[in-house]
Design a protein around this motif. Structure first.
Motif, PDB file in Angstrom:
ATOM      1  N   PHE A   1       0.845  -1.196   0.000  1.00 50.16           N
ATOM      2  CA  PHE A   1       0.000   0.000   0.000  1.00 50.16           C
ATOM      3  C   PHE A   1       0.878   1.243   0.000  1.00 50.16           C
ATOM      4  O   PHE A   1       1.881   1.290   0.695  1.00 50.16           O
ATOM      5  N   VAL A   2       0.471   2.223  -0.800  1.00 47.82           N
ATOM      6  CA  VAL A   2       1.186   3.500  -0.845  1.00 47.82           C
ATOM      7  C   VAL A   2       0.153   4.630  -0.793  1.00 47.82           C
ATOM      8  O   VAL A   2      -0.893   4.556  -1.443  1.00 47.82           O
ATOM      9  N   GLU A   3       0.426   5.645   0.005  1.00 50.64           N
ATOM     10  CA  GLU A   3      -0.423   6.833   0.052  1.00 50.64           C
ATOM     11  C   GLU A   3       0.462   8.033  -0.259  1.00 50.64           C
ATOM     12  O   GLU A   3       1.534   8.174   0.323  1.00 50.64           O
ATOM     13  N   LEU A   4       0.021   8.864  -1.195  1.00 54.00           N
ATOM     14  CA  LEU A   4       0.857   9.970  -1.677  1.00 54.00           C
ATOM     15  C   LEU A   4       0.187  11.318  -1.427  1.00 54.00           C
ATOM     16  O   LEU A   4      -1.039  11.399  -1.339  1.00 54.00           O
ATOM     17  N   PRO A   5       0.981  12.384  -1.342  1.00 48.40           N
ATOM     18  CA  PRO A   5       0.399  13.724  -1.171  1.00 48.40           C
ATOM     19  C   PRO A   5      -0.245  14.206  -2.480  1.00 48.40           C
ATOM     20  O   PRO A   5       0.162  13.775  -3.563  1.00 48.40           O
TER      21      PRO A   5
ATOM     22  N   ALA B   1       6.499  14.537   7.080  1.00 43.98           N
ATOM     23  CA  ALA B   1       5.954  13.248   6.641  1.00 43.98           C
ATOM     24  C   ALA B   1       4.834  13.546   5.652  1.00 43.98           C
ATOM     25  O   ALA B   1       3.865  14.229   5.987  1.00 43.98           O
ATOM     26  N   CYS B   2       4.959  13.077   4.410  1.00 44.63           N
ATOM     27  CA  CYS B   2       3.928  13.433   3.435  1.00 44.63           C
ATOM     28  C   CYS B   2       3.485  12.258   2.582  1.00 44.63           C
ATOM     29  O   CYS B   2       2.564  12.378   1.783  1.00 44.63           O
ATOM     30  N   ALA B   3       4.104  11.095   2.742  1.00 48.78           N
ATOM     31  CA  ALA B   3       3.642   9.899   2.047  1.00 48.78           C
ATOM     32  C   ALA B   3       3.802   8.726   2.995  1.00 48.78           C
ATOM     33  O   ALA B   3       4.517   8.824   4.003  1.00 48.78           O
ATOM     34  N   VAL B   4       3.114   7.639   2.693  1.00 51.51           N
ATOM     35  CA  VAL B   4       3.161   6.445   3.533  1.00 51.51           C
ATOM     36  C   VAL B   4       3.407   5.249   2.643  1.00 51.51           C
ATOM     37  O   VAL B   4       2.839   5.155   1.551  1.00 51.51           O
TER      38      VAL B   4
ATOM     39  N   LEU C   1     -12.685   4.099  10.297  1.00 45.44           N
ATOM     40  CA  LEU C   1     -11.406   3.891  10.970  1.00 45.44           C
ATOM     41  C   LEU C   1     -10.559   5.136  10.742  1.00 45.44           C
ATOM     42  O   LEU C   1     -10.400   5.572   9.602  1.00 45.44           O
ATOM     43  N   MET C   2     -10.040   5.704  11.838  1.00 44.53           N
ATOM     44  CA  MET C   2      -9.233   6.920  11.710  1.00 44.53           C
ATOM     45  C   MET C   2      -7.789   6.526  11.435  1.00 44.53           C
ATOM     46  O   MET C   2      -7.019   6.229  12.349  1.00 44.53           O
ATOM     47  N   VAL C   3      -7.440   6.500  10.152  1.00 49.13           N
ATOM     48  CA  VAL C   3      -6.080   6.156   9.749  1.00 49.13           C
ATOM     49  C   VAL C   3      -5.349   7.457   9.402  1.00 49.13           C
ATOM     50  O   VAL C   3      -5.776   8.167   8.483  1.00 49.13           O
ATOM     51  N   ARG C   4      -4.291   7.748  10.151  1.00 49.83           N
ATOM     52  CA  ARG C   4      -3.518   8.983   9.963  1.00 49.83           C
ATOM     53  C   ARG C   4      -4.429  10.218   9.915  1.00 49.83           C
ATOM     54  O   ARG C   4      -4.318  11.062   9.037  1.00 49.83           O
ATOM     55  N   GLY C   5      -5.388  10.226  10.860  1.00 54.12           N
ATOM     56  CA  GLY C   5      -6.219  11.410  11.027  1.00 54.12           C
ATOM     57  C   GLY C   5      -7.379  11.551  10.058  1.00 54.12           C
ATOM     58  O   GLY C   5      -8.124  12.525  10.126  1.00 54.12           O
TER      59      GLY C   5
END
Lengths: 124, 368
Positions: free
Chosen positions: A37-41, A52-55, B345-349
């Motif tokens: 899983f990737v989360e991007l700004p 911190a701006c991506a996961v 679900l509160m994931v990273r706010g």
């Protein structure tokens, strides 16, 4: 002329004009394991240096990805959101995380060059 | 956390030789994964077979007449009804109704019960059990034994070739077998949701047995990472995450471990508060939760309603490789525990939609 530099958070940064492309290093993807899983700004977000701006998440854990320098996100890489395993396959090429317009282009020179990053890895 | 040096299992040298990435877990250096990685190890276990070193877990025996009746004071399961060479999952309960640990108990016949408890709890559980045994019964710790788990659909083929008496076992059956010339104790059980075996081995023979099993077709070593994602998909509790001293068996949805006779007798530690909670209905309940997007929700993620009010928290969560998506479990208010209930679900706010879902997320494939 060094065009790729590195951070202690295991990101690589490639400069083209005043746009920096940011990804994670092979060392980082290796340590993370299989990325699921990737989360991007979003484009347009202003980020501080070290923010911190991506996961990036493996089966086991979630890790933050930090903005290497201050600037404005111009493009997230949707390809790695759609296919997170790309991060393991091509961390330093196609699996870049985001492009960043630097607030101050000369900031780039403060980052480690390849030799500096290799020396840093040897201290870990 | 302390700076005490990590303990090692009898398979430490082999784990390192196999390229295991060693991490601290419950005071032991344990392989979290081997070079294949968590994802591959997980999928291999579901498709073929995986071998796990779980020697950090606590093994012990209760010797003497009347052991089952004595143990029933400490656990709410039906120990007296446990047939010879059969095993059961049960709980060590506490005066206030909390859970000291979950464990396996096998009846080996000849006034001998064999216990497997969690690594992180063995130094609490075993003194507690020893202190509560009446005269004539003794507790023997087996710190000199290793424990291997061979899990997956190919496990039966492997055991049929090496130890036919193990391959004939029913689910939760136990047999004394010989592997690589070593006297072992095998049970048809495990914690992955797959068919498989747990094998207790004298420490000095463990490496030979592990090498023999790893040499069989379809067997790959797997670490604690895959063990965790497998048990999560199987909807099984991890002590310290999903159950602990602050959760009782009613809210943990573990009342299936307390049969009618034990409820009627109400003579186990913590019976009064547990049965009172059952009668009153618990305020919260452990449920399976499926996030609707791709983002995994890890332990301690807050569960909220549309107004942002906290309803509970995720106790175990991550990515399920077989499910090919995130899955989790956690505690919610009982009025929100029905399958299909929408939660956030509160994931990273940020709120992420999710639904209460029946477990297991991946069907169990135990032999019946």
């Amino acid at each position: 002329m060094t065009t790729v530099r590195y951070t202690k958070e295991h990101e690589w940064v490639r400069m083209e004009g005043d746009i920096a492309t940011v990804g994670i290093t092979d060392h980082a993807q290796e340590a993370l394991g299989d990325v699921v899983f990737v989360e991007l700004p979003e484009a347009g977000r202003e980020v501080e240096e070290g923010e911190a701006c991506a996961v990036v998440e493996s089966v086991k854990a979630a890790s933050d990805v930090y903005s290497p320098l201050a600037g404005t996100i111009v493009e997230p890489n949707q390809a790695i959101v759609d296919d997170p395993a790309m991060v393991n396959r091509e961390a330093t090429s196609g699996a870049w995380f985001f492009k960043l317009k630097l607030a101050n282009a000369s900031d780039f020179d403060r980052l480690m060059d390849e030799a500096g990053y290799k020396a840093f890895l040897d201290t870990l | 956390m302390t700076d005490e040096p990590l303990k090692t299992t009898p398979l430490d040298a082999l784990n390192r030789e196999l390229g295991g990435k060693m991490v601290p877990f419950a005071g032991y250096a344990m392989p979290v994964q081997y070079p294949a990685g968590v994802l591959t190890e997980h999928l291999h276990c579901r498709q073929h077979a995986a071998l796990f070193d779980v020697s950090h877990m606590g093994q012990a025996s209760i010797h003497g007449p009347g052991g089952a009746a004595a143990l029933e004071r400490l656990v709410p399961g039906d120990m007296q009804g446990l047939g010879a060479m059969r095993q059961k999952y049960t709980l060590l309960t506490m005066e206030h109704g909390g859970i000291m640990d979950d464990l396996m108990v096998a009846n080996l016949g000849d006034d001998h019960l064999f216990l497997v408890v969690n690594a992180s709890r063995k130094d609490i559980d075993l003194p507690h059990i020893a202190a509560n045994l009446p005269a004539g019964l003794t507790l023997e710790r087996h710190d000199d034994r290793a424990l291997l788990a061979l899990q997956g659909p190919a496990a039966i083929t492997v055991m049929a070739a090496l130890a036919p008496e193990a391959a004939a076992l029913p689910f939760m059956g136990v047999a004394r077998i010989t592997l690589a010339g070593a006297a072992c104790l095998a049970s048809r059980s495990g914690y992955t949701g797959e068919d498989g075996f747990e094998i207790s081995i004298p420490a000095d023979r463990a490496e030979e047995v592990a090498r023999l099993l790893l040499a069989q077709p379809g067997v790959m070593p797997a670490g604690l990472g895959a063990r965790d994602s497998l048990r999560l998909e199987a909807g099984l509790c991890l002590y310290g995450n999903d159950i602990d001293e602050t959760t009782n068996p009613v809210e943990a949805a573990l009342m299936w471990t307390i049969p009618k006779r034990r409820r009627a007798e109400a003579n186990f530690i913590g019976a009064a508060p547990i049965l009172a909670a059952l009668a009153a209905g618990p305020a919260r309940k452990r449920v399976g939760i499926l996030p609707e997007g791709r983002a995994p929700a890890r332990g301690h993620t807050p569960i909220v309603d549309d107004a942002g009010t906290t309803l509970g928290e995720i106790t175990s969560g991550g990515f399920g490789p077989t499910l090919n998506g995130p899955c989790a479990m956690g505690y919610v208010r009982t009025d929100l525990a029905a399958n299909g209930t929408a939660l956030s679900l509160m994931v990273r706010g940020k709120p992420h939609p999710a639904r209460v879902t029946a477990t297991p997320f991946v069907p169990h494939r135990y032999v019946r």
